[in-house]
Write an enzyme that holds these catalytic residues in place. Structure first.
Site, PDB file in Angstrom:
ATOM      1  CG  HIS A  65      -0.663  -8.891   0.185  1.00  0.00           C
ATOM      2  ND1 HIS A  65      -0.280  -7.564   0.142  1.00  0.00           N
ATOM      3  CD2 HIS A  65      -1.983  -8.885  -0.136  1.00  0.00           C
ATOM      4  CE1 HIS A  65      -1.310  -6.803  -0.184  1.00  0.00           C
ATOM      5  NE2 HIS A  65      -2.355  -7.584  -0.367  1.00  0.00           N
TER       6      HIS A  65
ATOM      7  CE1 TYR B 221      -3.026  -3.028   0.342  1.00  0.00           C
ATOM      8  CE2 TYR B 221      -3.240  -2.602   2.691  1.00  0.00           C
ATOM      9  CZ  TYR B 221      -3.546  -3.354   1.579  1.00  0.00           C
ATOM     10  OH  TYR B 221      -4.387  -4.440   1.704  1.00  0.00           O
TER      11      TYR B 221
END
Length: 319
Positions: free
Chosen positions: A132, A47
């Protein structure tokens, strides 16, 4: 570890997802989440190429460490990149592409990822580490390399809980079979619009005692507004006509019961017993307030029954 609050804060937005957010606005948003009673915060190196972790950590460092839970993600490590032109990141974040993501499921890569995240966060511990998107890179390598590394880190006490985050219910099911997980982060596959996770993943979570952090509950924003616009997106691309039609049918039924579409979407995302928390992103304090209001709203059971009767939800959601 602090128990996960029913509503969690997703920190992709303060990593400049799609648009730049000032440091001041990012900090105010995290503070608003804290003031709203949120005590579970989720971020990732992905992010904003670390920006989300830095901004989130700066605020949480001012809070009592025993009063919140924080998760970040592993699998992608950030490495420096020459960027003489100042080009922006190509994966949706309005940040300079001064580093790049590199898939590294090895134990060394997982340890490096955790160490780097701790440095960016400015905290001394991480409660939850999710692998992830292993299905985007190499699911089998994720299961055979990354998950044993996470199990080892948990055994060493460096992480309290481990899990996997993915958009694929099938990938998460494979990970549950391949490792001793505490949680999965399920993105967009148990929502008011669609529930493919009901077939296998959610029963498997109940069988193995694996909790679900439900995310992406608005399906890329398709369910985020009371009126579904013609240019709405689904799975990050323009929504097909059939998907738009279903979303509008959902909205129409919700309106009959005095409930707007995003409120129904948020409340539905918690209905399965395996779901422990729903994590919603925000980039402004106003978005936090709106989400908190939706969470506090009451939705009549008759709405779910009507949606089932109209074929818009499977019967088992009311069982």
């Amino acid at each position: 570890m602090t128990e996960l609050t029913t509503l969690g804060f997703g920190a992709a937005g303060i990593g400049n997802l799609y648009r730049a957010v000032s440091d001041e606005m990012a900090a105010a948003t995290v503070e608003a989440a804290w003031d709203a009673g949120i005590r579970y915060f989720d971020t990732a190196p992905h992010y904003g190429l670390g920006l989300s972790e830095r901004r989130l950590g700066a605020v949480l460092a001012t809070k009592p460490r025993g009063e919140f839970a924080i998760s970040t993600k592993v699998g992608r490590v950030l490495v420096p990149s020459a960027n003489p032109s100042g080009a922006l990141d190509a994966e949706g974040f309005a940040v300079p592409a001064d580093t790049v993501r590199r898939w590294d499921p090895s134990e060394a890569g997982i340890r490096r990822s955790i160490e780097d995240s701790l440095e960016r966060l400015g905290l001394d511990s991480i409660d939850i580490a999710y692998l992830h998107d292993p299905d985007v890179y190499d699911l089998q390598a994720g299961i055979s390399q990354a998950l044993p590394a996470l199990e080892k880190l948990r055994a060493e006490g460096l992480i309290t809980q481990i899990g996997v985050g993915a958009n694929s219910a099938d990938a998460l099911a494979a990970c549950i079979r391949g490792a001793d997980l505490d949680l999965v982060m399920l993105a967009g596959r148990y929502t008011l619009l669609e529930q493919p996770a009901l077939a296998e993943l959610l029963p498997l979570c109940e069988e193995h005692g694996v909790g679900v952090a439900n995310v992406g509950v608005y399906n890329s924003g398709l369910l985020a507004r009371p009126v579904v616009p013609a240019d709405a997106h689904y799975n990050y691309v323009p929504a097909p006509a059939a998907i738009l039609d279903k979303a509008r049918a959902l909205a129409a039924c919700c309106n009959e019961f005095g409930v707007d579409l995003p409120t129904a979407a948020l409340k539905f995302s918690l209905r399965h017993p395996a779901v422990r928390t729903v994590v919603v992103g925000a980039a402004t304090p106003e978005q936090i307030s709106q989400t908190a209001e939706r969470m506090a709203a009451t939705v009549p059971d008759e709405l779910w029954e009507a949606l089932v009767a109209r074929g818009l939800l499977p019967a088992e959601v009311c069982a």
